[in-house]
Design an enzyme around this catalytic site. Structure first.
Site, mmCIF file in Angstrom:
data_model
loop_
_atom_site.group_PDB
_atom_site.id
_atom_site.type_symbol
_atom_site.label_atom_id
_atom_site.label_comp_id
_atom_site.label_asym_id
_atom_site.label_seq_id
_atom_site.Cartn_x
_atom_site.Cartn_y
_atom_site.Cartn_z
ATOM 1 C CG ASP A 246 -1.966 1.049 1.183
ATOM 2 O OD1 ASP A 246 -2.304 1.489 0.071
ATOM 3 O OD2 ASP A 246 -2.467 1.441 2.254
ATOM 4 C CB CYS A 278 -5.456 -1.884 -4.672
ATOM 5 S SG CYS A 278 -6.102 -0.212 -4.825
ATOM 6 C CB SER A 279 -6.698 -1.643 0.124
ATOM 7 O OG SER A 279 -7.403 -1.711 1.340
ATOM 8 C CG ASP A 280 -7.609 3.242 -1.685
ATOM 9 O OD1 ASP A 280 -7.177 2.697 -2.731
ATOM 10 O OD2 ASP A 280 -7.050 4.218 -1.150
ATOM 11 N N GLY A 281 -9.071 0.930 -4.063
ATOM 12 C CA GLY A 281 -9.436 1.064 -5.474
ATOM 13 C C GLY A 281 -8.996 2.369 -6.097
ATOM 14 C CB ALA A 282 -7.853 5.367 -5.239
ATOM 15 N N GLY A 283 -5.102 4.001 -5.388
ATOM 16 C CA GLY A 283 -3.654 4.143 -5.533
ATOM 17 C C GLY A 283 -3.044 3.135 -6.492
ATOM 18 N NE ARG A 284 -2.167 -1.265 -2.994
ATOM 19 C CZ ARG A 284 -2.271 -1.989 -1.889
ATOM 20 N NH1 ARG A 284 -1.434 -2.984 -1.678
ATOM 21 N NH2 ARG A 284 -3.183 -1.721 -0.982
ATOM 22 C CB SER A 285 -7.010 0.372 -8.573
ATOM 23 O OG SER A 285 -7.213 -0.693 -7.673
ATOM 24 C CD GLN A 323 -4.388 6.278 -2.713
ATOM 25 O OE1 GLN A 323 -3.624 5.413 -2.296
ATOM 26 N NE2 GLN A 323 -5.644 6.341 -2.332
#
Length: 348
Positions: A246, A278-285, A323
């Site tokens: 993350d 990913c986890s929140d669907g923004a950074g890695r995604s 992010q």
């Protein structure tokens, strides 16, 4: 075979029981316990890199590569571009539906929720709680009628049925998962599939058909998804990238680029959106979608590529996409690496 030998060396100093079954739980990979040797759990005989394929114009490729290299060398330029991206405001950006009292518990992060004008709506009559809300955003490339991706958060225990309903109703056959289930003791995503056999999530029965460990960075699972209301069935393939923490970036672009090629080889010729989470669907995604979208534009012969403008286009559709500056720089590096590989593969 090389991969097996490498993994055998890594695990030979700690004795571990061998698993004889074709499919075994992979949840141990996300705990602090010892990691079983992948070859023991995998029915895959070998792993090789996917060949680079593209219709990219050579002169365009060289132009893009020189632009990228200048971008990565000139840190001041990168810094200014990232500052401008951080100041960018999407319009419209209302998130009133995601902030409704009954929907707040369905959000993993209150900072990353779908816009009112750009969200995936479930069929309320088919939902387990008669709600149309899920924390997921359709991501368009150029065709507003057909999203290329669905960016979503990792399911929570209470939203797993919603997740599979979304997969079903949008005709999705490929899921890209970019997070471990647990990271440093923090839950990043609920285990939304069965370890073996089948699980029932509301009216969706999910059967685990196979699990292949391609290399130490990613594995591939095949699911048989059945809608018990209609008795229709579908095969869904999940590509799970294991080594991306993350707020960080993968150790190398090479493993993620080959992972992307595997995903696209499976997806080729289909018109449904790819679910990316990913986890929140923004950074890695967001980082993965940015890389994939830019490289797909190049493969189709685009003459000009503006990565910052492409990221703004993503942020118009879901907040927080990519992010950190590190993730943005990683996306630039990955694009440059892939263009370089494509140019080397082209007939000179």
């Amino acid at each position: 075979e090389l991969c097996r030998q490498r993994m055998a060396v890594k695990t030979s100093d700690r004795p571990e029981p061998l698993h004889s079954s074709r499919i075994n739980s992979v949840s141990s990979q996300f705990s602090d316990g010892p990691i079983p040797s992948p070859s023991a759990r995998s029915s895959t005989s070998s792993w090789c890199e996917e060949p680079v394929q593209s219709n990219m114009d050579i002169s365009t490729g060289h132009m893009i590569l020189s632009y990228m290299e200048d971008h990565l060398k000139n840190k001041n330029r990168l810094e200014k571009e990232w500052e401008a991206l951080c100041a960018y405001q999407a319009e419209p950006s209302d998130t009133t539906i995601a902030q409704q009292e009954e929907n707040i518990p369905k959000n993993r992060s209150q900072a990353v929720v779908p816009y009112d004008h750009s969200r995936i709506c479930l069929k309320g009559e088919s939902s387990h709680d008669n709600s149309d809300y899920i924390n997921a955003s359709p991501i368009m490339d150029h065709d507003p009628r057909n999203p290329a991706y669905i960016a979503t958060q990792g399911p929570l225990p209470a939203t797993v049925a919603d997740f599979w309903q979304m997969v079903w109703e949008n005709g999705c056959v490929v899921i890209v998962m970019l997070t471990p289930l647990v990271e440093n003791g923090v839950k990043q995503c609920y285990h939304y599939w069965p370890d073996e056999g089948s699980n029932l999530y509301h009216i969706y029965e999910v059967n685990l058909v196979s699990e292949h460990i391609w290399c130490e960075d990613f594995l591939v699972r095949s699911f048989y998804l059945k809608n018990l209301q209609t008795n229709e069935t579908r095969t869904v393939t999940q590509f799970h990238f294991l080594s991306w923490n993350d707020q960080r970036v993968p150790a190398s672009t090479r493993s993620l680029l080959d992972f992307r090629r595997k995903v696209n080889k499976c997806y080729r010729g289909r018109s449904c959106p790819v679910v990316v989470h990913c986890s929140d669907g923004a950074g890695r995604s967001g980082t993965y979608i940015l890389i994939d979208m830019v490289l797909n534009k190049m493969a189709k012969g685009a003459k000009e590529i503006d990565i910052a403008a492409t990221l703004e286009h993503l942020r118009d559709q879901r907040p927080g996409m990519v992010q950190t500056k590190e993730q943005f720089e990683f996306a630039l590096t990955a694009v440059a690496e892939e263009v370089n590989a494509i140019l080397k593969a082209l007939p000179q």
